[in-house]
Design a protein around this motif. Sequence first.
Motif, PDB file in Angstrom:
ATOM      1  N   ARG A 336       0.842  -1.195   0.000  1.00  0.00           N
ATOM      2  CA  ARG A 336       0.000   0.000   0.000  1.00  0.00           C
ATOM      3  C   ARG A 336       0.880   1.249   0.000  1.00  0.00           C
ATOM      4  O   ARG A 336       1.850   1.342   0.752  1.00  0.00           O
ATOM      5  CB  ARG A 336      -0.896  -0.006   1.242  1.00  0.00           C
ATOM      6  CG  ARG A 336      -1.841   1.189   1.343  1.00  0.00           C
ATOM      7  CD  ARG A 336      -2.553   1.176   2.703  1.00  0.00           C
ATOM      8  NE  ARG A 336      -3.244  -0.072   2.888  1.00  0.00           N
ATOM      9  CZ  ARG A 336      -4.488  -0.308   2.484  1.00  0.00           C
ATOM     10  NH1 ARG A 336      -5.170   0.646   1.881  1.00  0.00           N
ATOM     11  NH2 ARG A 336      -5.051  -1.481   2.679  1.00  0.00           N
ATOM     12  N   TYR A 337       0.531   2.222  -0.829  1.00  0.00           N
ATOM     13  CA  TYR A 337       1.208   3.506  -0.805  1.00  0.00           C
ATOM     14  C   TYR A 337       0.212   4.590  -1.201  1.00  0.00           C
ATOM     15  O   TYR A 337      -0.847   4.312  -1.779  1.00  0.00           O
ATOM     16  CB  TYR A 337       2.430   3.520  -1.724  1.00  0.00           C
ATOM     17  CG  TYR A 337       2.132   3.356  -3.196  1.00  0.00           C
ATOM     18  CD1 TYR A 337       2.022   4.463  -4.041  1.00  0.00           C
ATOM     19  CD2 TYR A 337       1.986   2.093  -3.759  1.00  0.00           C
ATOM     20  CE1 TYR A 337       1.765   4.312  -5.397  1.00  0.00           C
ATOM     21  CE2 TYR A 337       1.723   1.936  -5.103  1.00  0.00           C
ATOM     22  CZ  TYR A 337       1.622   3.044  -5.920  1.00  0.00           C
ATOM     23  OH  TYR A 337       1.358   2.890  -7.257  1.00  0.00           O
ATOM     24  N   ILE A 338       0.534   5.839  -0.865  1.00  0.00           N
ATOM     25  CA  ILE A 338      -0.327   6.980  -1.148  1.00  0.00           C
ATOM     26  C   ILE A 338       0.460   7.987  -1.973  1.00  0.00           C
ATOM     27  O   ILE A 338       1.638   8.261  -1.676  1.00  0.00           O
ATOM     28  CB  ILE A 338      -0.838   7.640   0.152  1.00  0.00           C
ATOM     29  CG1 ILE A 338      -1.556   6.602   1.030  1.00  0.00           C
ATOM     30  CG2 ILE A 338      -1.790   8.796  -0.155  1.00  0.00           C
ATOM     31  CD1 ILE A 338      -1.979   7.148   2.385  1.00  0.00           C
ATOM     32  N   VAL A 339      -0.178   8.533  -2.981  1.00  0.00           N
ATOM     33  CA  VAL A 339       0.476   9.505  -3.848  1.00  0.00           C
ATOM     34  C   VAL A 339      -0.525  10.597  -4.203  1.00  0.00           C
ATOM     35  O   VAL A 339      -1.715  10.330  -4.383  1.00  0.00           O
ATOM     36  CB  VAL A 339       1.038   8.819  -5.119  1.00  0.00           C
ATOM     37  CG1 VAL A 339      -0.059   8.134  -5.902  1.00  0.00           C
ATOM     38  CG2 VAL A 339       1.775   9.804  -5.999  1.00  0.00           C
ATOM     39  N   TRP A 340      -0.044  11.831  -4.237  1.00  0.00           N
ATOM     40  CA  TRP A 340      -0.844  12.972  -4.671  1.00  0.00           C
ATOM     41  C   TRP A 340      -0.297  13.443  -6.013  1.00  0.00           C
ATOM     42  O   TRP A 340       0.919  13.638  -6.168  1.00  0.00           O
ATOM     43  CB  TRP A 340      -0.766  14.112  -3.659  1.00  0.00           C
ATOM     44  CG  TRP A 340      -1.484  13.853  -2.373  1.00  0.00           C
ATOM     45  CD1 TRP A 340      -2.717  14.321  -2.014  1.00  0.00           C
ATOM     46  CD2 TRP A 340      -1.021  13.087  -1.249  1.00  0.00           C
ATOM     47  NE1 TRP A 340      -3.053  13.888  -0.747  1.00  0.00           N
ATOM     48  CE2 TRP A 340      -2.032  13.134  -0.254  1.00  0.00           C
ATOM     49  CE3 TRP A 340       0.149  12.365  -0.991  1.00  0.00           C
ATOM     50  CZ2 TRP A 340      -1.891  12.498   0.967  1.00  0.00           C
ATOM     51  CZ3 TRP A 340       0.288  11.721   0.214  1.00  0.00           C
ATOM     52  CH2 TRP A 340      -0.730  11.785   1.184  1.00  0.00           C
ATOM     53  N   SER A 341      -1.184  13.632  -6.997  1.00  0.00           N
ATOM     54  CA  SER A 341      -0.758  13.975  -8.353  1.00  0.00           C
ATOM     55  C   SER A 341      -1.504  15.197  -8.847  1.00  0.00           C
ATOM     56  O   SER A 341      -2.620  15.500  -8.401  1.00  0.00           O
ATOM     57  CB  SER A 341      -1.010  12.807  -9.316  1.00  0.00           C
ATOM     58  OG  SER A 341      -0.369  11.635  -8.868  1.00  0.00           O
ATOM     59  N   ALA A 342      -0.882  15.879  -9.799  1.00  0.00           N
ATOM     60  CA  ALA A 342      -1.505  17.028 -10.457  1.00  0.00           C
ATOM     61  C   ALA A 342      -0.770  17.260 -11.769  1.00  0.00           C
ATOM     62  O   ALA A 342       0.381  16.814 -11.949  1.00  0.00           O
ATOM     63  CB  ALA A 342      -1.449  18.266  -9.581  1.00  0.00           C
ATOM     64  N   PRO A 343      -1.393  17.948 -12.726  1.00  0.00           N
ATOM     65  CA  PRO A 343      -0.685  18.272 -13.982  1.00  0.00           C
ATOM     66  C   PRO A 343       0.564  19.096 -13.694  1.00  0.00           C
ATOM     67  O   PRO A 343       0.573  19.989 -12.837  1.00  0.00           O
ATOM     68  CB  PRO A 343      -1.723  19.074 -14.776  1.00  0.00           C
ATOM     69  CG  PRO A 343      -3.039  18.670 -14.199  1.00  0.00           C
ATOM     70  CD  PRO A 343      -2.797  18.406 -12.752  1.00  0.00           C
ATOM     71  N   ALA A 344       1.640  18.811 -14.414  1.00  0.00           N
ATOM     72  CA  ALA A 344       2.901  19.516 -14.214  1.00  0.00           C
ATOM     73  C   ALA A 344       2.820  20.926 -14.774  1.00  0.00           C
ATOM     74  O   ALA A 344       2.193  21.173 -15.805  1.00  0.00           O
ATOM     75  CB  ALA A 344       4.042  18.749 -14.875  1.00  0.00           C
ATOM     76  N   ALA A 345       3.451  21.844 -14.071  1.00  0.00           N
ATOM     77  CA  ALA A 345       3.504  23.223 -14.543  1.00  0.00           C
ATOM     78  C   ALA A 345       4.480  23.325 -15.714  1.00  0.00           C
ATOM     79  O   ALA A 345       5.520  22.648 -15.737  1.00  0.00           O
ATOM     80  CB  ALA A 345       3.946  24.143 -13.408  1.00  0.00           C
ATOM     81  N   PRO A 346       4.185  24.128 -16.729  1.00  0.00           N
ATOM     82  CA  PRO A 346       5.105  24.276 -17.878  1.00  0.00           C
ATOM     83  C   PRO A 346       6.468  24.786 -17.418  1.00  0.00           C
ATOM     84  O   PRO A 346       6.577  25.615 -16.522  1.00  0.00           O
ATOM     85  CB  PRO A 346       4.391  25.301 -18.764  1.00  0.00           C
ATOM     86  CG  PRO A 346       2.957  25.253 -18.350  1.00  0.00           C
ATOM     87  CD  PRO A 346       2.965  24.939 -16.888  1.00  0.00           C
TER      88      PRO A 346
END
Length: 671
Positions: A336-346
């Motif tokens: 089990r692991y937790i990750v937070w993701s979002a689109p990368a900034a240019p």
Amino acid sequence: MMSGLRLPTRCVGSLLAGLMGVFMLLALGSEAALWATGVWVVATGLGLYGAWQGRLPWFSAVQRLLLVLFLLVLVLLLAGWGNWLAMASQAVLVLLAIKALEMRSQRDFYQVAALVLLGMGVAAWLRVDILLGIFLLAALYLSLLGLLWQPLADAAVERTTEGLRWRDFRYMLVFSLVFLLMLLPVAAIFFLMLPRTPTPLWAWAPPQGAAHSGFSADLSPDRITRLALDSATAFRAQISPQPADPEHLYWVGAILWRDEGRNWLPDPPAAGVRGTVSAGVGTRTTGVRQEIVLSPDNSDYLFALATPYRLNIPVTYRQQADGVLRMNKAPGLPMRYIVWSAPAAPRVLSAAERAAALQVPADTSPELRALATRFAGGSDTVVVQRLLHWFHGPSFRYSLQAPAGYPHGQSMADFLLHTHTGFCEYYAGGLALLLRMDGIPARVVTGYHGGEYNPVGNYWIVRQSMAHAWVQAWLPRRGWVRLDATSALTVPGQRGSDTGTVAPAVVPGVQQLWDWLQWQWINMVIDLTPAKQRALWASAGAQIMQMVPSSTDTPHWPKAPVWHRYAALAYWLVGVGVSLLTAWMLWRRYPTGKDAGYWRQRAVRALRTVGLKDDRPGMERLFWQRLPVDQRESVREIYVAQRYGPTPDADGDRRLSAALATLRQVLREVS
């Protein structure tokens, strides 16, 4: 009808041993060698036939010893020295086969039960799913039943009786089941009370031969296609906030930079940085939280949506410059692991990244270069639109099968120039190649696309069959942009077919509960860490403090997760159910009204205390012959009146107890 069923006493032990062996084979699965399984099946068949005919044991003791030595040497030769799991599983099957040829007494059944539990221990090195727990529970029940029943079978052989009454066997079945159900809550409490290690013991030294098929970063023909036919679970994920459409779920695994013509390899342009996350991405309002339980696999890649910016991973890992997450070694257990993701900034593309993202094989054919020039001209965005429109056109067809005329597979030039038929590896590799030849930096991404939502546990199932490849292209002021040349060709509900790769959005109803049980098995048993154990007992302490009034201030207890409360409720329900079942059985066995049947049963039980073995009506004559002559008639007269007389009563019961007390004293003096 069942009351008339009669089983030969000598068959019961062999039958129970055979059923235990079946559950052990199911637990071992493919690790059980075919030849060893065949030996066990033949020996078990001979054992059952011999028990029925009264011909056990087969062969002499010396012959059986030579046979087991020969088979163990065969195990060593076929499994190979050092392949301990294969050796252990085959050796257990061989020893069970030999025991099946000589199953006669309680001692033999003890040995069979020990071998079956040893085989279950071997299976625990191979799998930790809920089916192993079910098979182990069934084997334990059969072991308990046999260990309780076999002494009766041995006593029956001594009395030379020919059969058992079905009523007695039925009582033993029910008693064993109730006893096991009463033990389960106790075992669960001990499981939760005993201190736990940070990792399960069997995870410290992964066994040989325990590798699992699964994800691979190498993009080559047939690599993802083989996974498209595999419905096994790659991982399960709880996503917050919930996605509106599973087609938007692109789980990034590996990013491939180097095109070698026939395949693509990772080869990132910069070295990985341990324990860091990508900069310039994600906020509390745009990030997506994913709690992922990864199934055991032979891959060291971790998966996430978009670009990770915050990580909670319990094992040693590294994050490459391109954002790819990799462990130091593949997990042998669900992780089990937790990750937070979002689109990368240019950001500005470095010279090394640009060079790697524009690399083209030196042997690229002139025809392919001419094809790329057809789409050139204008801005990078316009070129991308032209290429996607071409790939999504009617001339292209998605297929897992090699096109006609290419039985040994096609090249990228064949796909782009002639057939226009292939699977996602060809679409992704072809789009990236054409983008690069038109001067647009591009790279191939492999991972998984989509997911099946299970509303019972509020999580998503991502299967191996959802393995996919797509492209990321670098566009000015936008950075890396996802491009999927096959997205317009996929059809939901056609997983693993020629028409696409996206699975149904919701798990079918009949599978929801079963998959939820597997999910809870991982959460509550396999992944019960010391931190979870402390939280569970803290929650229990909080509930106790709420029930017990106190003048002192109640300490603050952390709130337990929802599954902890469900577990506590389940334990209470099991305990109440077992208590009610036990009370019902006692009520049936000991009725409140003391009628004639009650006093007759009391007489039988009283006589058993001084050595009565066979309590069937009229079978006491052998027992009377063993009693002293001066005591025989007095006891016999009272017993016959109590058991067979028209009016047995409490007074007769007291006189029988007194007579039996005198008999016991005489027997002690004689002995």
